[in-house]
Design an enzyme around this catalytic site. Structure first.
Site, mmCIF file in Angstrom:
data_model
loop_
_atom_site.group_PDB
_atom_site.id
_atom_site.type_symbol
_atom_site.label_atom_id
_atom_site.label_comp_id
_atom_site.label_asym_id
_atom_site.label_seq_id
_atom_site.Cartn_x
_atom_site.Cartn_y
_atom_site.Cartn_z
ATOM 1 C CG ASN A 9 -1.671 1.273 1.417
ATOM 2 O OD1 ASN A 9 -1.809 2.051 0.474
ATOM 3 N ND2 ASN A 9 -2.188 1.514 2.616
ATOM 4 C CE LYS A 11 0.384 3.426 4.748
ATOM 5 N NZ LYS A 11 0.260 3.519 6.172
ATOM 6 C CG HIS A 97 -5.677 1.944 5.282
ATOM 7 N ND1 HIS A 97 -5.182 2.834 6.213
ATOM 8 C CD2 HIS A 97 -4.681 1.054 5.050
ATOM 9 C CE1 HIS A 97 -3.937 2.494 6.509
ATOM 10 N NE2 HIS A 97 -3.609 1.417 5.825
ATOM 11 C CD GLU A 99 -2.690 5.442 6.813
ATOM 12 O OE1 GLU A 99 -2.717 5.535 5.576
ATOM 13 O OE2 GLU A 99 -1.749 4.891 7.431
ATOM 14 C CD GLU A 169 -3.617 -2.709 7.254
ATOM 15 O OE1 GLU A 169 -2.558 -3.004 6.714
ATOM 16 O OE2 GLU A 169 -4.133 -1.580 7.147
ATOM 17 N N GLY A 175 2.536 1.715 10.789
ATOM 18 C CA GLY A 175 3.502 2.813 10.684
ATOM 19 C C GLY A 175 4.218 3.117 11.992
ATOM 20 C CB SER A 215 5.350 -2.375 11.693
ATOM 21 O OG SER A 215 4.907 -1.079 12.033
#
Ligand code: PEP
Length: 261
Positions: A9, A11, A97, A99, A169, A175, A215
């Protein structure tokens, strides 16, 4: 046996030159190579979807969008519909996701609408779910995961295990450099598969690919892939470097070879 998915991904990273350089490295290493049992996917930003489809032809790498509109068409400035993605023959699309949930207020209901829109166009959603640190510390992981599955998949018909993928996730691992242990991931993946068996069928639950994201990098992929219900990674940071991405494909190929020997 389920394939191992190595999904990157990207991003909002990489401009045209970086995209082309990355694709050239992938082509040099993967063109014509047998990728038995391994499915590499890359999700670039919208402007590069069509370019990457072309650049990576013959490498086995599949292309995914990172998002899609929940609307079919109309006056929705800045949005991209599932039909538009289908017109480019994009086979996969990430939805839900964390985010997008956090910065664009996407609810389970909006994510559900996106899944419906994608399935109508025969694009396979990669549905992301996961708890935050506070929820994990309070012992609410199971409740959060079940609620997200119920909300995102309400009235969603799946005909085959290959119709979609799920990516677990945990938000605390995205991250942050902090990866879930294999056992922590396995516990949730097992839970997801059990929910799918009840909600759909045993066959669908056994065949659907459940990825782990948070990660993931070459250094921890091997131990994660040893978990029986973990079918690959949805990978942010470590997928941005061609050498790391290729290394993760190698690790997945070794894992498949080990299973078959
Ligand atoms: C992600 O973007 O889905 C992700 C898991 O990112 P990272 O691998 O960088 O944690």
């Amino acid at each position: 046996m389920r394939e191992i998915v190595i999904a990157g991904n990207w991003k909002m990273y990489k401009g045209l030159n970086e995209v082309l350089e990355f694709c050239a490295e992938i082509r040099a290493q993967l063109k014509g190579k047998e990728l038995c049992g391994v499915l590499p996917i890359l999700a670039p930003a919208y402007p590069f979807l069509a370019i990457m489809m072309k650049e990576l032809e013959g490498t086995g790498v599949q292309i995914a969008a990172q998002n899609v509109s929940n609307h079919n068409e109309g006056a929705y400035t800045g949005e991209v519909s599932s039909a538009m993605l289908a017109s480019l023959s994009i086979p996969y699309c990430i939805v839900g996701h964390s985010e997008r949930r956090a910065y664009h207020s996407e609810s389970d209901e909006i994510i559900r609408e996106k899944i419906m829109a994608l399935l109508t166009e025969e694009i396979k959603p990669i549905l992301c779910i996961g708890e935050n640190l506070d929820q994990r510390n309070k012992g609410e992981t199971q409740r959060v995961i079940m609620e997200q599955l119920e909300g995102c998949l309400r009235n969603v018909t799946l005909y085959s295990p290959s119709d979609m993928m799920i990516a677990y996730e945990p938000i605390w691992a995205i991250g942050t450099g902090r990866t879930a242990s294999g056992e922590q991931a396995q516990e949730v993946h097992r839970m997801i598969r059990k929910w799918l068996a009840i909600r759909y069928t045993d066959e669908l639950a056994d065949g659907i690919k459940i990825l782990y994201g948070g990660s993931v990098k070459p250094e921890n992929l091997e131990r994660l892939l040893k978990m029986p219900d973990l079918d690959g990674g949805l990978i942010g940071g470590a997928s941005l470097k061609a050498d790391k991405y290729l290394k993760m494909i190698e690790i997945a190929l070794d894992q498949v070879a080990g299973r078959n020997s």
